[in-house]
Design a protein around this motif. Structure first.
Motif, PDB file in Angstrom:
ATOM      1  N   GLY A  74      19.366   1.810 -11.509  1.00  0.00           N
ATOM      2  CA  GLY A  74      20.705   2.541 -10.338  1.00  0.00           C
ATOM      3  C   GLY A  74      21.799   2.847 -10.930  1.00  0.00           C
ATOM      4  O   GLY A  74      22.117   3.408 -10.115  1.00  0.00           O
ATOM      5  N   SER A  75      22.246   2.476 -12.238  1.00  0.00           N
ATOM      6  CA  SER A  75      23.097   3.279 -13.070  1.00  0.00           C
ATOM      7  C   SER A  75      22.996   4.707 -13.411  1.00  0.00           C
ATOM      8  O   SER A  75      23.737   5.199 -12.671  1.00  0.00           O
ATOM      9  CB  SER A  75      23.759   2.541 -14.070  1.00  0.00           C
ATOM     10  N   THR A  76      21.641   5.173 -13.073  1.00  0.00           N
ATOM     11  CA  THR A  76      21.230   6.263 -13.242  1.00  0.00           C
ATOM     12  C   THR A  76      21.274   7.056 -11.850  1.00  0.00           C
ATOM     13  O   THR A  76      22.452   8.064 -11.994  1.00  0.00           O
ATOM     14  CB  THR A  76      19.989   7.112 -14.022  1.00  0.00           C
ATOM     15  N   GLU A  77      21.165   6.899 -10.839  1.00  0.00           N
ATOM     16  CA  GLU A  77      21.439   7.410  -9.472  1.00  0.00           C
ATOM     17  C   GLU A  77      22.898   7.129  -8.744  1.00  0.00           C
ATOM     18  O   GLU A  77      23.406   8.096  -8.667  1.00  0.00           O
ATOM     19  CB  GLU A  77      20.918   7.074  -8.801  1.00  0.00           C
ATOM     20  N   ALA A  78      23.503   5.959  -9.731  1.00  0.00           N
ATOM     21  CA  ALA A  78      24.739   5.965  -9.430  1.00  0.00           C
ATOM     22  C   ALA A  78      25.540   7.075 -10.350  1.00  0.00           C
ATOM     23  O   ALA A  78      27.003   7.645  -9.408  1.00  0.00           O
ATOM     24  CB  ALA A  78      25.073   4.610  -9.703  1.00  0.00           C
ATOM     25  N   ALA A  79      24.823   7.476 -10.942  1.00  0.00           N
ATOM     26  CA  ALA A  79      26.434   8.558 -12.233  1.00  0.00           C
ATOM     27  C   ALA A  79      26.007   9.877 -11.090  1.00  0.00           C
ATOM     28  O   ALA A  79      26.708  10.828 -11.306  1.00  0.00           O
ATOM     29  CB  ALA A  79      25.237   8.521 -13.208  1.00  0.00           C
ATOM     30  N   TRP A  80      24.168   9.818 -10.571  1.00  0.00           N
ATOM     31  CA  TRP A  80      24.644  12.155 -10.320  1.00  0.00           C
ATOM     32  C   TRP A  80      24.915  11.666  -8.603  1.00  0.00           C
ATOM     33  O   TRP A  80      25.739  12.698  -8.469  1.00  0.00           O
ATOM     34  CB  TRP A  80      22.218  11.668  -9.780  1.00  0.00           C
ATOM     35  N   ALA A  81      25.321  10.933  -8.058  1.00  0.00           N
ATOM     36  CA  ALA A  81      26.401  10.438  -6.766  1.00  0.00           C
ATOM     37  C   ALA A  81      27.730  10.797  -6.877  1.00  0.00           C
ATOM     38  O   ALA A  81      27.968  11.336  -6.644  1.00  0.00           O
ATOM     39  CB  ALA A  81      25.780   9.022  -6.021  1.00  0.00           C
ATOM     40  N   ARG A  82      27.919   9.928  -7.902  1.00  0.00           N
ATOM     41  CA  ARG A  82      29.324  10.235  -8.472  1.00  0.00           C
ATOM     42  C   ARG A  82      29.357  11.962  -8.883  1.00  0.00           C
ATOM     43  O   ARG A  82      30.668  12.061  -8.215  1.00  0.00           O
ATOM     44  CB  ARG A  82      30.000   9.914  -9.885  1.00  0.00           C
ATOM     45  N   LEU A  83      28.482  12.484  -9.754  1.00  0.00           N
ATOM     46  CA  LEU A  83      28.946  13.899 -10.341  1.00  0.00           C
ATOM     47  C   LEU A  83      28.942  14.930  -8.788  1.00  0.00           C
ATOM     48  O   LEU A  83      28.755  16.106  -8.709  1.00  0.00           O
ATOM     49  CB  LEU A  83      27.794  14.110 -11.019  1.00  0.00           C
ATOM     50  N   ALA A  84      28.206  14.855  -7.755  1.00  0.00           N
ATOM     51  CA  ALA A  84      27.980  15.027  -6.455  1.00  0.00           C
ATOM     52  C   ALA A  84      29.398  15.716  -5.941  1.00  0.00           C
ATOM     53  O   ALA A  84      29.642  16.448  -5.006  1.00  0.00           O
ATOM     54  CB  ALA A  84      26.858  14.200  -5.661  1.00  0.00           C
ATOM     55  N   THR A  85      30.108  14.439  -5.992  1.00  0.00           N
ATOM     56  CA  THR A  85      31.403  14.376  -5.312  1.00  0.00           C
ATOM     57  C   THR A  85      32.067  15.169  -6.337  1.00  0.00           C
ATOM     58  O   THR A  85      33.407  15.971  -5.454  1.00  0.00           O
ATOM     59  CB  THR A  85      32.039  13.658  -5.180  1.00  0.00           C
ATOM     60  N   GLY A  86      32.000  16.040  -7.055  1.00  0.00           N
ATOM     61  CA  GLY A  86      32.783  16.965  -8.390  1.00  0.00           C
ATOM     62  C   GLY A  86      34.467  16.229  -8.702  1.00  0.00           C
ATOM     63  O   GLY A  86      34.726  15.135  -8.324  1.00  0.00           O
ATOM     64  N   GLY A  87      34.661  16.901  -9.658  1.00  0.00           N
ATOM     65  CA  GLY A  87      36.161  16.984 -10.150  1.00  0.00           C
ATOM     66  C   GLY A  87      35.621  15.857 -11.300  1.00  0.00           C
ATOM     67  O   GLY A  87      36.464  15.514 -11.869  1.00  0.00           O
ATOM     68  N   TYR A  88      34.833  15.411 -11.811  1.00  0.00           N
ATOM     69  CA  TYR A  88      34.086  15.295 -12.927  1.00  0.00           C
ATOM     70  C   TYR A  88      34.738  16.315 -14.046  1.00  0.00           C
ATOM     71  O   TYR A  88      33.630  17.074 -14.125  1.00  0.00           O
ATOM     72  CB  TYR A  88      33.606  14.449 -13.047  1.00  0.00           C
ATOM     73  N   THR A  89      34.814  15.343 -15.749  1.00  0.00           N
ATOM     74  CA  THR A  89      34.442  16.265 -16.796  1.00  0.00           C
ATOM     75  C   THR A  89      33.028  16.060 -17.600  1.00  0.00           C
ATOM     76  O   THR A  89      32.684  14.428 -17.560  1.00  0.00           O
ATOM     77  CB  THR A  89      35.981  16.506 -17.803  1.00  0.00           C
ATOM     78  N   ILE A  90      32.094  16.836 -17.838  1.00  0.00           N
ATOM     79  CA  ILE A  90      30.810  16.724 -18.388  1.00  0.00           C
ATOM     80  C   ILE A  90      30.479  16.787 -19.428  1.00  0.00           C
ATOM     81  O   ILE A  90      31.220  18.150 -19.931  1.00  0.00           O
ATOM     82  CB  ILE A  90      29.668  16.453 -17.712  1.00  0.00           C
ATOM     83  N   LEU A  91      30.782  15.698 -20.482  1.00  0.00           N
ATOM     84  CA  LEU A  91      30.424  16.056 -22.523  1.00  0.00           C
ATOM     85  C   LEU A  91      29.437  16.088 -22.790  1.00  0.00           C
ATOM     86  O   LEU A  91      28.636  15.118 -22.210  1.00  0.00           O
ATOM     87  CB  LEU A  91      31.342  14.714 -23.100  1.00  0.00           C
ATOM     88  N   LEU A  92      28.324  17.303 -23.498  1.00  0.00           N
ATOM     89  CA  LEU A  92      27.852  17.320 -23.891  1.00  0.00           C
ATOM     90  C   LEU A  92      27.512  18.172 -25.304  1.00  0.00           C
ATOM     91  O   LEU A  92      27.932  18.403 -25.838  1.00  0.00           O
ATOM     92  CB  LEU A  92      26.792  18.337 -22.784  1.00  0.00           C
ATOM     93  N   THR A  93      26.461  17.602 -26.210  1.00  0.00           N
ATOM     94  CA  THR A  93      26.213  18.167 -27.214  1.00  0.00           C
ATOM     95  C   THR A  93      25.532  19.029 -27.242  1.00  0.00           C
ATOM     96  O   THR A  93      24.488  19.181 -26.366  1.00  0.00           O
ATOM     97  CB  THR A  93      26.483  16.440 -28.517  1.00  0.00           C
ATOM     98  N   HIS A  94      25.381  19.519 -28.744  1.00  0.00           N
ATOM     99  CA  HIS A  94      24.641  21.003 -28.619  1.00  0.00           C
ATOM    100  C   HIS A  94      23.205  20.787 -28.554  1.00  0.00           C
ATOM    101  O   HIS A  94      22.757  19.106 -29.009  1.00  0.00           O
ATOM    102  CB  HIS A  94      24.947  22.072 -30.127  1.00  0.00           C
ATOM    103  N   ALA A  95      22.161  21.303 -27.888  1.00  0.00           N
ATOM    104  CA  ALA A  95      20.708  20.675 -28.394  1.00  0.00           C
ATOM    105  C   ALA A  95      20.800  21.099 -29.820  1.00  0.00           C
ATOM    106  O   ALA A  95      21.056  21.145 -30.722  1.00  0.00           O
ATOM    107  CB  ALA A  95      19.769  22.037 -27.779  1.00  0.00           C
TER     108      ALA A  95
END
Length: 195
Positions: free
Chosen positions: A24-45
């Protein structure tokens, strides 16, 4: 003896509810990103080893620790996860290290914008704090459309959020709504495992 089946059922239900809440929290995270305006912090592979060789140069990838073939595949899979969810990415920043630039390019197929503030800083807490402030300023000023991605190093993500990300984990942040309006921190609004 008769209590054992009930204890087993209770444990199974607890495990199931944990898995369901995580989904449920994963789906909520994807739903948030669908609205835009967020910053996604990723580390290198995946880039086997630790640190970089002595006397490495930023503009010479042969002198650095780089992504393995598996790391390139990981990066591409991360990008596919965002594309499959139709998450709009309007801007991609990367540290100047070759492993972060290559991660960003493999994941998002665009040339990332190198950003010195995302570079790895070791053993210099003042420099890391200054970089973190510069990154927070960019995050505060971002409004979309879509989301922005910052590919960096685990130490930088920890300095910004207090979280040491797991391999393949995206930390989604937004400017904090609490605290000093002139210098707000960041709120971690979601965490996503992409690998």
């Amino acid at each position: 003896m008769k209590r054992r089946p009930f204890a087993f059922v209770a444990i199974v239900l607890m495990i199931f509810s944990f898995g369901a809440s995580k989904a449920g929290s994963t789906e909520a995270a994807w739903a948030r990103l669908a609205t835009g305006g967020y910053t996604i912090l990723l580390t290198h592979a995946l880039a086997p080893g630790t640190g970089d060789p002595p006397f490495f140069e930023l503009d010479d990838c042969t002198t650095q620790r780089n992504l393995s073939d598996r790391g390139r595949q990981q990066a591409r899979r991360r990008g596919v996860r965002f594309a499959a969810r139709a998450v709009s990415i309007s801007r991609v920043y990367s540290s100047q290290w070759c492993r972060t630039l290559e991660t960003a390019t493999n994941a998002f197929r665009d040339d990332p914008e190198p950003l010195e503030a995302l570079n790895l800083v070791e053993d210099d807490s003042e420099a890391l704090a200054a970089q973190s402030e510069e990154i927070k300023k960019i995050i505060r000023e971002f409004r979309g459309p879509g989301n922005q991605v910052m590919v960096t190093h685990p130490e930088n993500v920890e300095a910004l959020t207090g979280i040491m990300p797991r391999e393949g984990e995206a930390i989604i942040v937004a400017p904090s709504r609490d605290g000093d309006p002139g210098n707000p921190g960041l709120d971690v609004v979601a965490r996503l495992l992409l690998d």
